[in-house]
Motif scaffolding. Sequence first.
Motif, PDB file in Angstrom:
ATOM      1  N   UNK A  14      18.675  -8.783  -2.444  1.00 48.46           N
ATOM      2  CA  UNK A  14      18.711  -7.684  -3.164  1.00 48.46           C
ATOM      3  C   UNK A  14      17.622  -7.004  -3.724  1.00 48.46           C
ATOM      4  N   UNK A  15      17.610  -5.715  -3.778  1.00 49.07           N
ATOM      5  CA  UNK A  15      16.651  -4.805  -4.393  1.00 49.07           C
ATOM      6  C   UNK A  15      17.195  -4.369  -5.700  1.00 49.07           C
ATOM      7  N   UNK A  16      16.506  -4.962  -6.615  1.00 42.97           N
ATOM      8  CA  UNK A  16      16.742  -4.974  -8.157  1.00 42.97           C
ATOM      9  C   UNK A  16      15.703  -3.992  -8.799  1.00 42.97           C
TER      10      UNK A  16
ATOM     11  N   UNK B   9      20.156  -1.709  -3.882  1.00 40.10           N
ATOM     12  CA  UNK B   9      20.407  -1.958  -2.371  1.00 40.10           C
ATOM     13  C   UNK B   9      20.401  -3.144  -2.116  1.00 40.10           C
ATOM     14  N   UNK B  10      20.273  -3.246  -0.768  1.00 39.13           N
ATOM     15  CA  UNK B  10      20.531  -4.855  -0.176  1.00 39.13           C
ATOM     16  C   UNK B  10      19.517  -4.357   1.162  1.00 39.13           C
TER      17      UNK B  10
ATOM     18  N   UNK C 191      11.373 -15.897   1.661  1.00 36.01           N
ATOM     19  CA  UNK C 191      10.415 -15.566   0.600  1.00 36.01           C
ATOM     20  C   UNK C 191       9.839 -14.474   0.921  1.00 36.01           C
ATOM     21  N   UNK C 192       9.451 -13.861   2.236  1.00 37.31           N
ATOM     22  CA  UNK C 192       8.830 -12.766   2.775  1.00 37.31           C
ATOM     23  C   UNK C 192       9.652 -11.293   2.280  1.00 37.31           C
ATOM     24  N   UNK C 193      10.925 -11.645   2.479  1.00 33.27           N
ATOM     25  CA  UNK C 193      11.900 -10.382   2.352  1.00 33.27           C
ATOM     26  C   UNK C 193      12.143 -10.218   0.852  1.00 33.27           C
ATOM     27  N   UNK C 194      12.122 -11.315   0.037  1.00 29.29           N
ATOM     28  CA  UNK C 194      12.169 -11.145  -1.237  1.00 29.29           C
ATOM     29  C   UNK C 194      11.080 -10.507  -1.951  1.00 29.29           C
ATOM     30  N   UNK C 195       9.780 -10.910  -1.309  1.00 27.94           N
ATOM     31  CA  UNK C 195       8.718  -9.955  -1.814  1.00 27.94           C
ATOM     32  C   UNK C 195       8.683  -8.390  -1.553  1.00 27.94           C
ATOM     33  N   UNK C 196       9.047  -8.146  -0.180  1.00 24.25           N
ATOM     34  CA  UNK C 196       9.304  -7.066   0.305  1.00 24.25           C
ATOM     35  C   UNK C 196      10.046  -6.105  -0.736  1.00 24.25           C
ATOM     36  N   UNK C 197      11.467  -6.957  -0.891  1.00 23.31           N
ATOM     37  CA  UNK C 197      12.417  -6.196  -1.604  1.00 23.31           C
ATOM     38  C   UNK C 197      11.862  -5.875  -3.012  1.00 23.31           C
ATOM     39  N   UNK C 198      11.021  -6.756  -3.460  1.00 25.32           N
ATOM     40  CA  UNK C 198      10.284  -6.433  -4.866  1.00 25.32           C
ATOM     41  C   UNK C 198       9.527  -5.166  -4.889  1.00 25.32           C
ATOM     42  N   UNK C 199       8.742  -5.074  -3.700  1.00 24.08           N
ATOM     43  CA  UNK C 199       8.036  -3.875  -3.437  1.00 24.08           C
ATOM     44  C   UNK C 199       8.603  -2.387  -3.253  1.00 24.08           C
ATOM     45  N   UNK C 200       9.787  -2.618  -2.747  1.00 23.87           N
ATOM     46  CA  UNK C 200      10.606  -1.535  -2.597  1.00 23.87           C
ATOM     47  C   UNK C 200      11.330  -1.108  -3.841  1.00 23.87           C
TER      48      UNK C 200
ATOM     49  N   UNK D 237       1.040  -1.276   0.100  1.00 27.47           N
ATOM     50  CA  UNK D 237       0.000  -0.056   0.047  1.00 27.47           C
ATOM     51  C   UNK D 237       0.861   1.334  -0.045  1.00 27.47           C
ATOM     52  N   UNK D 238       1.928   1.375   0.771  1.00 32.57           N
ATOM     53  CA  UNK D 238       2.794   2.479   0.610  1.00 32.57           C
ATOM     54  C   UNK D 238       3.458   2.691  -0.692  1.00 32.57           C
ATOM     55  N   UNK D 239       4.029   1.289  -1.082  1.00 34.36           N
ATOM     56  CA  UNK D 239       4.716   1.683  -2.382  1.00 34.36           C
ATOM     57  C   UNK D 239       3.857   1.987  -3.312  1.00 34.36           C
TER      58      UNK D 239
END
Length: 221
Positions: free
Chosen positions: A133-135, A142-143, A160-169, A33-35
């Motif tokens: 990674x944030x790609x 970023x990491x 898996x959660x962090x990968x999903x969050x990184x994708x949103x970031x 929502x924030x993104x």
Amino acid sequence: MTAQAAVAIEHARLYDATTRRLAEARVLQEVMVAAASSLDFDKVLAGTIEALHRTLGIERLGFFLPTAGSDSVVPHPATIGFDLKDGEVRIQIEGSAGGWVIRNRKPLLLPDVREASHYYELAPDTLSELCVPVIVNGQVAAVLNAESSRLNAFDEDDLRLFVAIAAELAVALENTNLFEEIRAAEASYRDLFDNANDFIFTLDNNFRVSSVNKVTLKTTG
């Protein structure tokens, strides 16, 4: 009695697992929502870090950005749980988990950092670490990092959660970058328009003058 105890233990385990999954879903929803609703990446990131800390109780959370020379990473101000010496910490790419993630463009799970060949100590009691990674546009921008003083603090579900969050970031960061590029282009156009030596004016849909540059205004009054 033994069978009843086993059933009770299994129910408690399932309850804990379900509670954590619901908490993870809430965090991911907050980030999504924030993104989608803000072009202020710093605000989105700070909210993400706060949500992970508040909801999942993760002790140390960081967001690290590669430097211009790409030989080290530096922490974003939203990073929490580390003694960063007023943000002056630089972590070398070589020999760090974040550096490994940047070079390999893959997430990394370290159940026991004492057994890892690529680990940089930010907190002396850290025992486990998670980096993703944030790609953006095919490059690691970023990491996203989490650390804990407990062994095996993170598992594949956390990964898996962090990968999903990184994708949103990544989406939020890309949107912010695009917005800044548009604003810079508009400012450049306005500067050229206002300071051109030629007469320049624009018309609206009804062919009425809607704007003029400085030379035109000075000459025509």
